[in-house]
Design a protein around this motif. Sequence first.
Motif, PDB file in Angstrom:
ATOM      1  N   ILE A  19      -9.492 -20.261 -35.547  1.00 59.56           N
ATOM      2  CA  ILE A  19      -8.990 -18.718 -35.807  1.00 59.56           C
ATOM      3  C   ILE A  19     -10.298 -18.062 -36.151  1.00 59.56           C
ATOM      4  CG2 ILE A  19      -8.063 -17.565 -37.865  1.00 59.56           C
ATOM      5  CD1 ILE A  19      -6.162 -20.135 -38.185  1.00 59.56           C
ATOM      6  N   LEU A  20     -11.274 -18.448 -36.566  1.00 66.28           N
ATOM      7  CA  LEU A  20     -12.511 -17.529 -36.794  1.00 66.28           C
ATOM      8  C   LEU A  20     -13.146 -17.097 -35.382  1.00 66.28           C
ATOM      9  CD1 LEU A  20     -14.421 -19.584 -39.819  1.00 66.28           C
ATOM     10  CD2 LEU A  20     -13.370 -17.148 -40.020  1.00 66.28           C
ATOM     11  N   MET A 131     -13.340 -21.350 -23.635  1.00 66.21           N
ATOM     12  CA  MET A 131     -13.325 -20.061 -22.793  1.00 66.21           C
ATOM     13  C   MET A 131     -11.927 -19.345 -23.418  1.00 66.21           C
ATOM     14  SD  MET A 131     -14.507 -18.368 -20.241  1.00 66.21           S
ATOM     15  CE  MET A 131     -15.577 -19.329 -19.322  1.00 66.21           C
ATOM     16  N   LEU A 132     -10.949 -20.006 -23.722  1.00 65.98           N
ATOM     17  CA  LEU A 132      -9.731 -19.505 -24.134  1.00 65.98           C
ATOM     18  C   LEU A 132      -9.925 -18.691 -25.371  1.00 65.98           C
ATOM     19  CD1 LEU A 132      -6.955 -21.531 -22.904  1.00 65.98           C
ATOM     20  CD2 LEU A 132      -7.202 -19.529 -22.298  1.00 65.98           C
ATOM     21  N   ILE A 133     -10.429 -19.305 -26.502  1.00 68.75           N
ATOM     22  CA  ILE A 133     -10.347 -18.569 -27.691  1.00 68.75           C
ATOM     23  C   ILE A 133     -11.686 -17.609 -27.695  1.00 68.75           C
ATOM     24  CG2 ILE A 133      -9.390 -20.522 -28.918  1.00 68.75           C
ATOM     25  CD1 ILE A 133     -12.152 -21.623 -29.515  1.00 68.75           C
ATOM     26  N   ARG A 134     -12.585 -17.470 -26.786  1.00 69.07           N
ATOM     27  CA  ARG A 134     -13.240 -16.413 -26.779  1.00 69.07           C
ATOM     28  C   ARG A 134     -13.117 -15.497 -25.652  1.00 69.07           C
ATOM     29  NH1 ARG A 134     -19.685 -17.740 -26.763  1.00 69.07           N
ATOM     30  NH2 ARG A 134     -19.442 -15.564 -27.459  1.00 69.07           N
ATOM     31  N   GLY A 135     -13.167 -16.149 -24.409  1.00 72.27           N
ATOM     32  CA  GLY A 135     -12.991 -15.043 -23.204  1.00 72.27           C
ATOM     33  C   GLY A 135     -11.559 -14.170 -23.171  1.00 72.27           C
ATOM     34  N   ALA A 136     -10.493 -15.281 -23.408  1.00 72.38           N
ATOM     35  CA  ALA A 136      -9.051 -14.764 -23.426  1.00 72.38           C
ATOM     36  C   ALA A 136      -8.878 -13.834 -24.421  1.00 72.38           C
ATOM     37  CB  ALA A 136      -8.262 -15.960 -23.213  1.00 72.38           C
ATOM     38  N   VAL A 137      -9.567 -13.789 -25.307  1.00 72.58           N
ATOM     39  CA  VAL A 137      -9.507 -12.647 -26.709  1.00 72.58           C
ATOM     40  C   VAL A 137     -10.286 -11.621 -26.292  1.00 72.58           C
ATOM     41  CG1 VAL A 137      -9.866 -12.361 -29.132  1.00 72.58           C
ATOM     42  CG2 VAL A 137      -8.845 -14.424 -28.249  1.00 72.58           C
TER      43      VAL A 137
END
Length: 580
Positions: A19-20, A131-137
Amino acid sequence: MYKIKRLLSCVREYKKASILTPTYVGMEVIFECILPLIMAALIDEMSGNHLGIIAKYGVILVILATLSLACGTLSGMNAAKASCGLAKNLRQDLFFKIQDFAFADIDKFSSSSLVTRMTTDVTNIQNAYQMLIRGAVRTPMMMFFSVAMCMTINVKMAMIFLVMIPILGYGLLKIATTVFPIFRRIFKKYDALNNSVQENISGIRVVKSFVREDFEKQKFDKASEEVRQDFTHVEKILAFNAPLMMTCISLAMTLVSFFGAKMIIESHETVLSIGELSALTTYGVQILASMMMLSFVFVMCSLAVEPINRIVEVLDHESTLTSPENGITKVEDGSITFDHVSFKYNEESPKNALTDINLEIKSGQTIGIIGGTGSSKSSLIQLISRLYDVSEGAVYVGGKDVREYDLEALREEVSVVLQKNILFSGTIKENLRWGKPDATDEEIIHVCKLAQADEFVSQFPDGYDTMIERGGSNVSGGQKQRLCIARALLKKPKILILDDSTSAVDTRTDALIRKALREEIPDTTKIIIAQRVSSVEDADEILVMEEGRIAERGTSEELLALGGIYSEVYETQTKSKEVD
């Protein structure tokens, strides 16, 4: 969607980091999107010598850049923690799940495929999750805020970027849908490749003894080449990402620069200022860079789709063997009954491995089993400890159907020394204590004497503290068999099964082991599968297996008088000894 939820349930204690990460990414994006506006204001107010204004904006820019850097660093740290944690939990859940699998489940998936799922597949999911929790956001937020900022500066100029977004989106979607089925094929070939490696390494002695290194190299090279060809095909398709992105970025920058400069000149900076054009250019780069990031997200997700399917398949697989609720936890004695038992390894198999087996063994009896290769001797004994379930009929241990027992309780009372004797890395003591974790040194030495292992163990420089290398490669086949028998004896089971587990020891040692078993554990039911008649001739009853059926049964004397299969084997082996 279910598979994603199933996978996310493995995040567990790493939810906070998960979450962070997007929270810090969102803050990073906001600070980055404010920077071009401050730069635009600085450029527009730089006419003249206003060092105070430059210093003021400079301080603001440094603060924003520092905050953006801090948020980016924190998001990276938390993303690494969350993705590595997910990978750890996935491997743990997979390993624990596999421990509950029956032999039939292992047969279904294959050991090489399970290894691939726990290594390559989990790694691909780990990379995709990070990648998702960084790039996709970051990507949608950066695009939204950048487009919004462009709209506030100049709507017409912002439309240039808006036109590029669907073009890029379509291109990326086309690429992704093309590579998905290829990745599915690749991971199946990975299983075949790993299987080839596993077979070669485990059977390296056989390979070398038959001088088949070149053949194995060719087989591996073929499997490796197939994977290479598929990956090359995928990479060629994915290679369109970069030129597509650069074409759109270059075209957008060219149009923005041309029309922006024209607008500034024609309006004398009343419609668009130099600072605003600079900001538009920066926002344009951010928008299109976000699309580039989106392409990487697509690539990682493409790599992860099939691994997700494969891992969830294992996690959701229900073992064919389960303990019943409130299963029986006490085995009364070592009596065994086969009641019209038929068995096949696969439900679709047209032929039974065992057919209509009727057998009654009293507690404490010694039963010998002989038969040719493929006569299903091992299949018969694997039903006793419920390594497989019967297809028809029932197997009773201690007067109860084995399916009524708690699996752990049943297997605690049945010690099986299988054909493939396995020792694990560690000391001899540690290996033996698999049979009884709290066994004393005296108990260990005692069972080793029964198994005729104490003599050679005592000769090792470190005795029972001697380290066993992986797979027991530093001890002979006969020594390994005797240690495995000692390990089984340490459990003090009600039923002891020796599945051709004295084949690598000499006849004298074999006779000493049988004598020790007969005298030391008279109340334990002993089932001995052997190729040598001498290993079973003193058994209370001998079974001769042929094509999954009991062809002959009786004592050695009775079977010799019958003049059937047992008599032929006995005479053949006796003559062979006389010739020797």
